[in-house]
Design a protein around this motif. Structure first.
Motif, PDB file in Angstrom:
ATOM      1  N   ASP A 165      43.059  59.270  10.970  1.00  0.00           N
ATOM      2  CA  ASP A 165      43.577  59.014   9.649  1.00  0.00           C
ATOM      3  C   ASP A 165      44.726  57.807   9.983  1.00  0.00           C
ATOM      4  O   ASP A 165      45.594  58.261  10.467  1.00  0.00           O
ATOM      5  CB  ASP A 165      44.217  60.169   8.944  1.00  0.00           C
ATOM      6  CG  ASP A 165      44.774  60.121   7.804  1.00  0.00           C
ATOM      7  OD1 ASP A 165      44.416  58.899   7.088  1.00  0.00           O
ATOM      8  OD2 ASP A 165      45.517  61.010   7.394  1.00  0.00           O
ATOM      9  N   GLN A 166      44.263  57.161   9.374  1.00  0.00           N
ATOM     10  CA  GLN A 166      45.271  55.703   9.595  1.00  0.00           C
ATOM     11  C   GLN A 166      45.367  55.202  11.023  1.00  0.00           C
ATOM     12  O   GLN A 166      44.630  54.740  11.487  1.00  0.00           O
ATOM     13  CB  GLN A 166      46.406  55.756   8.735  1.00  0.00           C
ATOM     14  CG  GLN A 166      46.294  55.876   7.262  1.00  0.00           C
ATOM     15  CD  GLN A 166      47.395  55.808   6.521  1.00  0.00           C
ATOM     16  OE1 GLN A 166      48.737  55.892   7.180  1.00  0.00           O
ATOM     17  NE2 GLN A 166      47.345  56.001   5.385  1.00  0.00           N
ATOM     18  N   ASP A 167      46.459  55.654  11.498  1.00  0.00           N
ATOM     19  CA  ASP A 167      46.730  55.534  12.840  1.00  0.00           C
ATOM     20  C   ASP A 167      47.202  56.777  13.781  1.00  0.00           C
ATOM     21  O   ASP A 167      47.754  56.730  14.949  1.00  0.00           O
ATOM     22  CB  ASP A 167      48.042  54.361  13.196  1.00  0.00           C
ATOM     23  CG  ASP A 167      49.384  55.289  12.478  1.00  0.00           C
ATOM     24  OD1 ASP A 167      49.244  56.566  12.044  1.00  0.00           O
ATOM     25  OD2 ASP A 167      50.323  54.532  12.609  1.00  0.00           O
ATOM     26  N   THR A 168      46.606  57.956  13.297  1.00  0.00           N
ATOM     27  CA  THR A 168      46.548  59.055  13.995  1.00  0.00           C
ATOM     28  C   THR A 168      45.253  59.796  14.169  1.00  0.00           C
ATOM     29  O   THR A 168      44.517  59.796  13.376  1.00  0.00           O
ATOM     30  CB  THR A 168      47.521  59.960  13.265  1.00  0.00           C
ATOM     31  OG1 THR A 168      48.711  59.424  12.840  1.00  0.00           O
ATOM     32  CG2 THR A 168      47.619  61.394  13.855  1.00  0.00           C
ATOM     33  N   ILE A 169      45.271  60.309  15.435  1.00  0.00           N
ATOM     34  CA  ILE A 169      43.889  61.200  15.788  1.00  0.00           C
ATOM     35  C   ILE A 169      44.025  62.567  15.177  1.00  0.00           C
ATOM     36  O   ILE A 169      45.336  63.319  15.382  1.00  0.00           O
ATOM     37  CB  ILE A 169      43.661  61.525  17.070  1.00  0.00           C
ATOM     38  CG1 ILE A 169      43.442  60.038  17.973  1.00  0.00           C
ATOM     39  CG2 ILE A 169      42.475  62.481  17.423  1.00  0.00           C
ATOM     40  CD1 ILE A 169      43.287  60.242  19.267  1.00  0.00           C
ATOM     41  N   VAL A 170      43.427  63.117  14.361  1.00  0.00           N
ATOM     42  CA  VAL A 170      43.448  64.600  13.442  1.00  0.00           C
ATOM     43  C   VAL A 170      42.863  65.485  14.628  1.00  0.00           C
ATOM     44  O   VAL A 170      41.778  65.779  14.428  1.00  0.00           O
ATOM     45  CB  VAL A 170      42.767  64.427  12.141  1.00  0.00           C
ATOM     46  CG1 VAL A 170      43.101  65.791  11.531  1.00  0.00           C
ATOM     47  CG2 VAL A 170      43.216  63.400  11.244  1.00  0.00           C
ATOM     48  N   HIS A 171      43.633  66.122  15.461  1.00  0.00           N
ATOM     49  CA  HIS A 171      43.219  66.896  16.668  1.00  0.00           C
ATOM     50  C   HIS A 171      42.758  67.959  16.054  1.00  0.00           C
ATOM     51  O   HIS A 171      41.950  68.895  16.582  1.00  0.00           O
ATOM     52  CB  HIS A 171      44.565  67.148  17.667  1.00  0.00           C
ATOM     53  CG  HIS A 171      44.730  65.709  18.308  1.00  0.00           C
ATOM     54  ND1 HIS A 171      43.714  65.524  19.248  1.00  0.00           N
ATOM     55  CD2 HIS A 171      45.663  64.808  18.581  1.00  0.00           C
ATOM     56  CE1 HIS A 171      44.248  64.495  20.325  1.00  0.00           C
ATOM     57  NE2 HIS A 171      45.140  63.914  19.487  1.00  0.00           N
TER      58      HIS A 171
END
Length: 125
Positions: free
Chosen positions: A16-22
């Motif tokens: 999501d944008q610049d983040t891994i949705v762990h």
């Protein structure tokens, strides 16, 4: 750099944008320097044969990606990724095509073996 696996029903890597949705990943492996070097070797040193100049690309309509190679900056923000469907041998990336090396049929087999070697176990629903 991380390698992640995720449910193919997502349809794309859980970024999501610049983040891994762990919370949406099945597995996530942070790569060591040695593992990054091995992955780089696969991506950039295995290509189509220069002897024959022949190659084929298989395109099948499935594209159910389950794996991604995610490039992170020092603050662990996603700067780019390579998303893979090992079933139909297709790749989608946020990188320019010349930055990922050539993807030939044998490279997908090498990537699958590499993923297993670093602890990725999820390959199908």
């Amino acid at each position: 750099m991380e390698v992640i696996s995720f449910d193919s029903k997502l349809g794309r890597a859980p970024i999501d944008q610049d983040t891994i949705v762990h919370a949406k990943t099945r597995e996530a492996v942070v790569l060591s320097t040695n593992e990054i070097n091995r992955l780089s070797d696969i991506l950039f040193n295995y290509n189509y044969s220069k002897e024959t100049n022949l190659f084929s690309e298989t395109t099948v309509g499935c594209y159910y990606p389950r794996h991604a190679i995610v490039f992170l900056d020092k603050s662990e923000k996603v700067i780019s990724y390579i998303e893979l469907c090992l079933e139909c041998s297709q790749v989608k990336t946020s990188l320019p095509k010349e930055s990922t090396g050539q993807f030939c049929e044998g490279k997908y087999d090498l990537l699958r073996t590499y993923f297993v070697s670093i602890g990725i176990r999820y390959f199908g629903d």
